[in-house]
Design a protein around this motif. Structure first.
Motif, PDB file in Angstrom:
ATOM      1  N   ASP A 348      -5.763 -10.871  12.063  1.00  0.00           N
ATOM      2  CA  ASP A 348      -6.760 -10.085  11.344  1.00  0.00           C
ATOM      3  C   ASP A 348      -6.345  -9.877   9.895  1.00  0.00           C
ATOM      4  OD1 ASP A 348      -8.271  -9.799  13.634  1.00  0.00           O
ATOM      5  OD2 ASP A 348      -7.463  -7.835  14.135  1.00  0.00           O
ATOM      6  N   THR A 349      -7.345  -9.736   9.043  1.00  0.00           N
ATOM      7  CA  THR A 349      -7.092  -9.350   7.660  1.00  0.00           C
ATOM      8  C   THR A 349      -7.728  -7.990   7.405  1.00  0.00           C
ATOM      9  OG1 THR A 349      -9.076 -10.459   6.793  1.00  0.00           O
ATOM     10  CG2 THR A 349      -7.043 -11.748   6.905  1.00  0.00           C
ATOM     11  N   VAL A 350      -7.056  -7.197   6.582  1.00  0.00           N
ATOM     12  CA  VAL A 350      -7.539  -5.858   6.244  1.00  0.00           C
ATOM     13  C   VAL A 350      -7.439  -5.683   4.735  1.00  0.00           C
ATOM     14  CG1 VAL A 350      -6.805  -4.909   8.460  1.00  0.00           C
ATOM     15  CG2 VAL A 350      -5.272  -4.749   6.490  1.00  0.00           C
ATOM     16  N   ARG A 351      -8.188  -4.717   4.228  1.00  0.00           N
ATOM     17  CA  ARG A 351      -7.998  -4.293   2.840  1.00  0.00           C
ATOM     18  C   ARG A 351      -7.909  -2.768   2.822  1.00  0.00           C
ATOM     19  NH1 ARG A 351     -12.679  -2.488   0.383  1.00  0.00           N
ATOM     20  NH2 ARG A 351     -14.622  -2.969   1.472  1.00  0.00           N
ATOM     21  N   PHE A 352      -7.080  -2.269   1.948  1.00  0.00           N
ATOM     22  CA  PHE A 352      -6.873  -0.836   1.850  1.00  0.00           C
ATOM     23  C   PHE A 352      -7.931  -0.217   0.946  1.00  0.00           C
ATOM     24  CE2 PHE A 352      -2.900  -2.099   3.634  1.00  0.00           C
ATOM     25  CZ  PHE A 352      -2.483  -1.003   4.383  1.00  0.00           C
ATOM     26  N   THR A 353      -8.527   0.853   1.428  1.00  0.00           N
ATOM     27  CA  THR A 353      -9.531   1.582   0.664  1.00  0.00           C
ATOM     28  C   THR A 353      -9.003   2.906   0.144  1.00  0.00           C
ATOM     29  OG1 THR A 353     -10.361   2.582   2.712  1.00  0.00           O
ATOM     30  CG2 THR A 353     -11.416   0.534   1.981  1.00  0.00           C
ATOM     31  N   CYS A 354      -7.847   3.323   0.657  1.00  0.00           N
ATOM     32  CA  CYS A 354      -7.222   4.585   0.240  1.00  0.00           C
ATOM     33  C   CYS A 354      -5.734   4.484   0.543  1.00  0.00           C
ATOM     34  CB  CYS A 354      -7.860   5.759   0.985  1.00  0.00           C
ATOM     35  SG  CYS A 354      -7.192   7.390   0.542  1.00  0.00           S
ATOM     36  N   LEU A 355      -4.912   5.049  -0.341  1.00  0.00           N
ATOM     37  CA  LEU A 355      -3.462   5.004  -0.147  1.00  0.00           C
ATOM     38  C   LEU A 355      -2.864   6.370   0.167  1.00  0.00           C
ATOM     39  CD1 LEU A 355      -2.442   2.546  -3.018  1.00  0.00           C
ATOM     40  CD2 LEU A 355      -3.078   2.020  -0.654  1.00  0.00           C
ATOM     41  N   ALA A 356      -3.672   7.407   0.151  1.00  0.00           N
ATOM     42  CA  ALA A 356      -3.177   8.751   0.469  1.00  0.00           C
ATOM     43  C   ALA A 356      -4.296   9.560   1.109  1.00  0.00           C
ATOM     44  CB  ALA A 356      -2.665   9.435  -0.796  1.00  0.00           C
TER      45      ALA A 356
END
Length: 507
Positions: A348-356
């Motif tokens: 699977d591939t993911v992308r981050f929408t928030c880091l905190a």
């Protein structure tokens, strides 16, 4: 009173969720150290010096990133009953999965620790989150209707207590008593292996039960709900289950199914929460009511690393740690788990929408995308484009698949295109407009696709072909993948799937 007690019990996990939200790196460090300490005396642990307590950076240097095929020789020994290979002791349960890009069966180990500290813990967390976000729903007051697959004897040692099956069946078979009390239908129906019989018998059983929550894959839940409505002679499912308030869904993107569920469950009382789980573990779920972003679960026995997009095809890909990920970039997920999967590429591939805190969206699969001409269309693009086309034309999509097609233009130059096979539950009012909006939305979402589509120089407009109802179910049945977590590959750089389906239609 029982509902209040159960709600109180599961909500005790909210403090732990808040802790890893606020201290994500410490949570992952603790998981990492625990995994290596537990597996230090396994064959794998001795080979890579786990007893030396390597740092996370040294761990990445010592231990190779592995695909299923590369890890399989070790998994095969576990399937034959050998102990202490990748994880302490002998593993008796394995989740069987064909994957979405590989037709061969995969056997993923499911240890006792992964069941209790990953799948069940995350399940409790999901319920705790739901009761916190939507206290008015009172989801613990009734039953949770869950759909799953089946399990059978381990083919490598059929006369033992070792079993293989869909991960949902493995989980249901081993549920603790309190969780089994909350769900329906009973195991003898839930684990039936003949899917058509299963749907019919479950529908007849559950229509008279107070169902407050649904849990499962949208594709198959739609089939069951329609049958329940039909059997009950009702206009919609709320006439059958007036207290239904929540759907916990996963495995496929929900966008194409949202309108179908709105029709089956009208009114504003229904809530939807997405979960990200797989045979290998339970990784994330929605923790905000008005956002599709999912909270990455960091204290559930899974240690994460991430392969940047530019490294997807590398033989020895570089990985980045959680603290080094960047917003908006696509990463392939690499996991080390409390079932003995070490630096395993889940696909699977993911992308981050928030880091905190760390929140993600599933963007596709490393092999499950359209990139035959450099267009790099991922599942996230396809789902959004289909949703826009449906909204513009009043269509409802049941299932789809897409693949590249090549042909020659009049001047002899080679140009590419995409062919989409779409099974509609409600056909578009204007089929050409559906294809046009699909194309336009993909161009808006994906600059690579847009560049290839410019003046049709490299990529021509997509061709959308409607297929009859039941087409994809028949294809799955022919492949022995009907029901459970099995699903049609959405996007592929190969025409194998789409040509098989077209051949089926012509015969």
């Amino acid at each position: 009173m029982i509902s209040n007690i159960l709600t109180w019990a599961v909500q005790r996990r909210l403090a732990s969720i808040d802790h890893f939200r606020q201290h994500p790196l410490a949570a992952q460090q603790q998981v990492f150290e625990g995994l290596l300490h537990t597996a230090r005396d396994t064959q794998w642990g001795r080979q890579y010096g786990y007893a030396e307590a390597p740092s996370r950076q040294e761990f990445a240097r010592r231990v190779p990133v592995s695909s299923y095929e590369q890890l399989y020789p070790h998994l095969e020994r576990m399937l034959h009953g050998e102990a202490d290979v990748l994880w302490p002791g002998a593993t008796t349960w394995f989740a069987k999965s064909s994957g979405t890009t590989n037709a061969r069966s995969k056997y993923i180990p499911v240890s006792r620790q992964s069941l209790h500290d990953c799948h069940y813990r995350a399940g409790r967390d999901m319920v705790a989150m739901a009761t916190s976000l939507y206290p008015e729903a009172d989801v613990m007051a009734g039953k949770t209707l869950s759909l799953g697959g089946t399990h059978t004897a381990n083919p490598f040692r059929p006369h033992t207590d070792s079993r293989v099956g869909d991960v949902s069946a493995v989980i249901m078979q081993n549920l603790p008593a309190w969780a089994e009390f909350l769900r329906t239908p009973p195991l003898e129906l839930a684990l039936l292996d003949e899917w058509e019989e299963k749907i019919e018998r479950i529908a007849r059983h559950v229509q008279h039960i107070d169902v407050t929550t649904l849990a499962g894959v949208p594709t198959w839940m739609i089939v069951l709900l329609r049958r329940v409505v039909e059997l009950a002679g009702a206009a919609n499912i709320t006439e059958v289950w007036p207290n239904l308030r929540l759907f916990l869904h996963g495995a496929v993107a929900f966008g194409p199914y949202r309108e179908l569920f709105r029709q089956l469950i009208p009114g504003g009382q229904m809530r939807y929460l997405e979960i990200y789980n797989a045979s290998e573990g339970y990784f994330a779920f929605q923790d905000q009511p008005d956002s599709e972003d999912m909270l990455l679960l960091l204290d559930h026995g899974v240690y994460y690393e991430f392969i940047p997009a530019e490294e997807f095809g590398a033989e020895h890909p570089r990985t980045v740690l959680l603290e080094d990920v960047e917003l908006g970039r696509n990463y392939a997920l690499v996991i080390s788990t409390n079932a003995g999967l070490w630096r395993y590429k889940i696909g699977d591939t993911v992308r981050f929408t928030c880091l905190a805190p760390y929140r993600i969206r599933i963007s596709g699969r490393t092999k499950h995308f359209l990139n035959a001409f450099g267009e790099e269309v991922v599942i996230e693009n396809a789902d959004a484009a289909l949703a826009a086309a449906c909204a513009a034309t009043g269509a409802l999509v049941r299932d789809f698949t897409a693949a590249p097609v090549y042909f020659s233009s009049t001047d002899g130059a080679s140009r590419g295109g995409h062919q989409w096979l779409v099974e509609f539950m409600q056909a578009p009012a204007d089929a050409p407009q559906f294809a046009q909006v699909l194309d336009e939305t993909l161009r808006q979402l994906n600059s690579d696709y847009d560049a290839k589509r410019y003046r049709d120089i490299a990529l021509v407009a997509p061709v959308v072909q409607a297929v009859p109802a039941g087409t994809f179910e028949r294809w799955l049945a022919r492949k022995g993948k009907l029901g459970g977590q099995h699903k049609v590959p959405r996007l592929s750089n190969s025409r194998d799937v789409i040509d098989e389906i077209l051949e089926q239609l012509n015969n």
